[in-house]
Design an enzyme around this catalytic site. Structure first.
Site, PDB file in Angstrom:
ATOM      1  N   HIS A 163       0.858  -1.181   0.000  1.00  0.00           N
ATOM      2  CA  HIS A 163       0.000   0.000   0.000  1.00  0.00           C
ATOM      3  C   HIS A 163       0.894   1.230   0.000  1.00  0.00           C
ATOM      4  O   HIS A 163       1.967   1.234   0.627  1.00  0.00           O
ATOM      5  CB  HIS A 163      -0.887   0.021   1.251  1.00  0.00           C
ATOM      6  CG  HIS A 163      -1.374   1.396   1.615  1.00  0.00           C
ATOM      7  ND1 HIS A 163      -0.758   2.172   2.584  1.00  0.00           N
ATOM      8  CD2 HIS A 163      -2.392   2.146   1.123  1.00  0.00           C
ATOM      9  CE1 HIS A 163      -1.379   3.320   2.685  1.00  0.00           C
ATOM     10  NE2 HIS A 163      -2.370   3.343   1.812  1.00  0.00           N
TER      11      HIS A 163
ATOM     12  N   GLU B  24     -16.644   3.448  -5.347  1.00  0.00           N
ATOM     13  CA  GLU B  24     -15.855   2.387  -5.962  1.00  0.00           C
ATOM     14  C   GLU B  24     -14.357   2.676  -5.857  1.00  0.00           C
ATOM     15  O   GLU B  24     -13.549   1.781  -5.614  1.00  0.00           O
ATOM     16  CB  GLU B  24     -16.253   2.200  -7.428  1.00  0.00           C
ATOM     17  CG  GLU B  24     -17.626   1.579  -7.620  1.00  0.00           C
ATOM     18  CD  GLU B  24     -17.740   0.203  -6.986  1.00  0.00           C
ATOM     19  OE1 GLU B  24     -16.809  -0.610  -7.152  1.00  0.00           O
ATOM     20  OE2 GLU B  24     -18.753  -0.049  -6.305  1.00  0.00           O
TER      21      GLU B  24
ATOM     22  N   ALA C   6     -19.151  11.271  -2.914  1.00  0.00           N
ATOM     23  CA  ALA C   6     -17.905  10.500  -2.992  1.00  0.00           C
ATOM     24  C   ALA C   6     -18.017   9.388  -4.033  1.00  0.00           C
ATOM     25  O   ALA C   6     -19.092   8.832  -4.275  1.00  0.00           O
ATOM     26  CB  ALA C   6     -17.592   9.896  -1.626  1.00  0.00           C
TER      27      ALA C   6
END
Length: 323
Positions: free
Chosen positions: A124, A285, A282
């Site tokens: 990440h 997905e 927002a």
């Protein structure tokens, strides 16, 4: 440098990094077609590019996203930011009785990569800049960098953990002149990426920094680039080393179990997810792109003592100084 020029320069960095990282993934992936979705907010105050791999032959799911949005400075966002900024920051100049005259501008790239092979780790990273502006004048009230990168192995290879941390450390030392910032941000990473309800880290860490500035925008950008490309090069080397490691159904079962813990952190604790979900209109997905394609929860599952599964759990219970 003019603040607006700063935004353009940072945008060029995140666009280039997204392109380079996504292209690197296709040096391993040969089945999935790239999913690329350019988007613009309905109110015209934001846009971005979402790049995803899904159901591939190498990556179960991977995403590298760029977003630039401007939203009103709400009470909730202000309180979150104020709580993390040092006392005396420029946020003190904001008129709390008239938050509607300010905007929050966020510009960044974020990525989460979930390989299929359980011996290839998840990675990440996020590199961003935040600015608080007066809406009418465009005057920047406060601005800062944030981001970092971290590794989440399913099975632990000590040499990979040391290699990853060493490269991140070396990149920071090259910019800052010593390893104080690495030590500080490594500690912040160890403290942040924790499933507190389980008292267990998400992975073996890296660096994490929020509300961060150096002596100039240019120096801060240099720092962001150094960490970003150390992350890219380290991760490519690690998955290239582990990509042909044989695995079995039990290894896959453990992978899906650990991915469940990954999902728990992202849904319960992650500030980026919370910020995204608090943003009006927002893109859900894109925000939830970080979640794995498959995850598993078993009641009271405990790995057998003496196994590699038990060994990594032991490491996740107590942070390790890898370099």
């Amino acid at each position: 440098m003019d603040p607006n020029q700063n935004e353009d320069v940072f945008s060029a960095f995140v666009d280039e990094y997204q392109k380079n990282f996504f292209e690197m993934l296709f040096r391993f992936e040969s089945k999935a077609e790239p999913i690329k979705e350019a988007w613009t907010r309905e109110d015209g105050r934001g846009h971005g590019l979402t790049c995803v791999i899904q159901d591939g032959n190498f990556f179960e799911k991977a995403g590298v996203n760029v977003s630039r949005i401007t939203i009103p400075l709400s009470q909730g966002i202000y309180q979150q930011m104020k709580g993390r900024r040092v006392p005396g920051s420029n946020l003190d100049q904001i008129d709390m009785n008239n938050l509607g005259q300010y905007d929050t501008y966020a510009n960044g790239v974020s990525l989460v990569i979930h390989p299929i092979n359980p011996f290839c780790p998840t990675v990440h990273a996020n590199f961003r800049t935040i600015r608080i502006k007066e809406r009418e004048t465009g005057k920047v009230i406060d601005s800062w960098f944030g981001g970092g990168s971290d590794l989440t192995p399913i099975y632990l290879f000590d040499e990979d953990a040391k290699f990853y941390h060493q490269n991140i450390r070396d990149a920071i030392v090259e910019v800052s002149g010593d390893d104080k910032l690495y030590r500080q941000f490594k500690k912040e990473c160890d403290e942040y990426f924790v499933n507190h309800h389980r008292k267990e880290a998400r992975g073996i860490g890296g660096v994490f920094y929020d509300d961060f500035n150096l002596e100039s925008f240019e120096k801060g950008l240099e720092f962001q680039k150094a960490v970003a490309y150390a992350n890219l090069k380290s991760y490519e080397a690690i998955i290239n080393k582990r990509k042909d490691t044989p695995y079995n159904d039990e290894n896959v079962r453990w992978r899906t179990f650990r991915r469940g813990r990954y999902a728990e952190f992202n849904l319960i604790h992650d500030r980026g997810t919370k910020f995204g979900l608090m943003t009006p209109d927002a893109r859900i997905e894109s925000i939830l792109m970080s979640l794995p394609l498959t995850a598993r929860w078993e009641y009271n599952y405990q790995p057998k003592e003496g196994t590699e599964e038990a060994r990594i759990v032991g490491v996740l219970l107590k942070p390790v100084d890898w370099v």
